[in-house]
Design an enzyme around this catalytic site. Sequence first.
Site, PDB file in Angstrom:
ATOM      1  N   THR A  33       0.815  -1.222   0.000  1.00  7.27           N
ATOM      2  CA  THR A  33       0.000   0.000   0.000  1.00  7.27           C
ATOM      3  C   THR A  33       0.847   1.270   0.000  1.00  7.27           C
ATOM      4  O   THR A  33       0.302   2.376  -0.056  1.00  7.27           O
ATOM      5  CB  THR A  33      -0.919   0.035   1.235  1.00  7.27           C
ATOM      6  OG1 THR A  33      -0.097  -0.150   2.396  1.00  7.27           O
ATOM      7  CG2 THR A  33      -1.983  -1.047   1.180  1.00  7.27           C
ATOM      8  N   ASP A  43      -3.561  -7.750   8.673  1.00  6.37           N
ATOM      9  CA  ASP A  43      -2.409  -7.314   9.461  1.00  6.37           C
ATOM     10  C   ASP A  43      -1.460  -8.501   9.594  1.00  6.37           C
ATOM     11  O   ASP A  43      -1.874  -9.565  10.079  1.00  6.37           O
ATOM     12  CB  ASP A  43      -2.924  -6.850  10.838  1.00  6.37           C
ATOM     13  CG  ASP A  43      -1.846  -6.203  11.681  1.00  6.37           C
ATOM     14  OD1 ASP A  43      -0.681  -6.636  11.626  1.00  6.37           O
ATOM     15  OD2 ASP A  43      -2.184  -5.249  12.403  1.00  6.37           O
ATOM     16  N   TYR A  66      14.775  -1.728  16.343  1.00 10.92           N
ATOM     17  CA  TYR A  66      14.576  -1.826  14.886  1.00 10.92           C
ATOM     18  C   TYR A  66      15.762  -2.577  14.264  1.00 10.92           C
ATOM     19  O   TYR A  66      15.566  -3.499  13.452  1.00 10.92           O
ATOM     20  CB  TYR A  66      14.427  -0.425  14.254  1.00 10.92           C
ATOM     21  CG  TYR A  66      14.275  -0.513  12.752  1.00 10.92           C
ATOM     22  CD1 TYR A  66      13.124  -1.066  12.178  1.00 10.92           C
ATOM     23  CD2 TYR A  66      15.292  -0.081  11.893  1.00 10.92           C
ATOM     24  CE1 TYR A  66      12.992  -1.173  10.788  1.00 10.92           C
ATOM     25  CE2 TYR A  66      15.163  -0.182  10.518  1.00 10.92           C
ATOM     26  CZ  TYR A  66      14.012  -0.735   9.972  1.00 10.92           C
ATOM     27  OH  TYR A  66      13.883  -0.857   8.600  1.00 10.92           O
TER      28      TYR A  66
END
Length: 253
Positions: free
Chosen positions: A11, A60, A153
């Site tokens: 997306t 999800d 991360y």
Amino acid sequence: MEKIALITGATAGIGEATAKKFAETGYDLIITGRRKERLEQLKKDLERNSNVKVWALCFDVRDKEAVTKMLNSLPDPWKNIGVLVNNAGLAVGKDPIQEGKIDDWERMIDTNIKGLLYITRTVTPWMVERKKGHIINVASIAGKEVYPAGNVYCATKHAVDALSRAIRLDLVEHGIKVTNIAPGLVETEFSVVRFKGDQDQADKVYEGYKPLLAEDIADVIWFTASRPAHVNIADVLITATAQANSTVVVKND
Ligand code: NDP
Ligand code: 8X3
């Protein structure tokens, strides 16, 4: 259907650019993401502009049941996935470890590691059965090095990097290719997400030099997917010319 690619996180950013690139080169596509309107719009655009078939699945990747149910709901011909691009992922927050938000850590771990595993676990048996397929994991330069306040991360992307190597070992005897893609700074929605909607903070990441574009990474992903059957590109690190490593970026101001 000759060639089918499944691209997660289509997306926006790298996933969307990769979907467009694969459609231009004749792949039918399964595109995924949580934002239904964007998915449906992309499906329409791809089908109109490239004359390919597109299946949009809205879920999800952190939802294990949804991943399994949605992918298994594909009609059998669509399960002949030739290329899986595990791209969905994100950074949330950029805090030193002692100030880190545990909710942010969990979102990154659940999305970048567990989500990628749920998808891969569902799709790989179909590839093994056909003795054919290519898994392309979008890791990061943050999976090669660490940088201040990148802690969790970076850890998730090191995990993706390790999984690329481990999955390659498991699947080599089944003729399945595995490629690890490690981009440096790419101007997408990545930093807006990381800084929780703070556009000014996000813009600063890309100021003073020419960052990579999503299309630059899509080109490389497509290149790795388009090599002859006997060629596997194992790992690609791509940065902007102005970026030497995770911490050194030459800026004009
Ligand atoms: P974007 O924010 O532009 O796109 C991220 C994509 O991931 C969106 O399509 C989003 O879709 C999807 N996504 C995020 N969380 C979930 C979720 N829980 N379930 C399903 N889909 C999800 O960022 P990029 O295009 O830059 O990032 C793509 C990948 O590239 C990520 O893995 C990122 O870590 C990696 N990367 C990015 C770099 C950069 O500098 N931009 C550099 C190196 C690696 P939706 O919100 O609709 O669910
Ligand atoms: C995204 C690139 O340098 O912000 O993975 O970690 S970086």
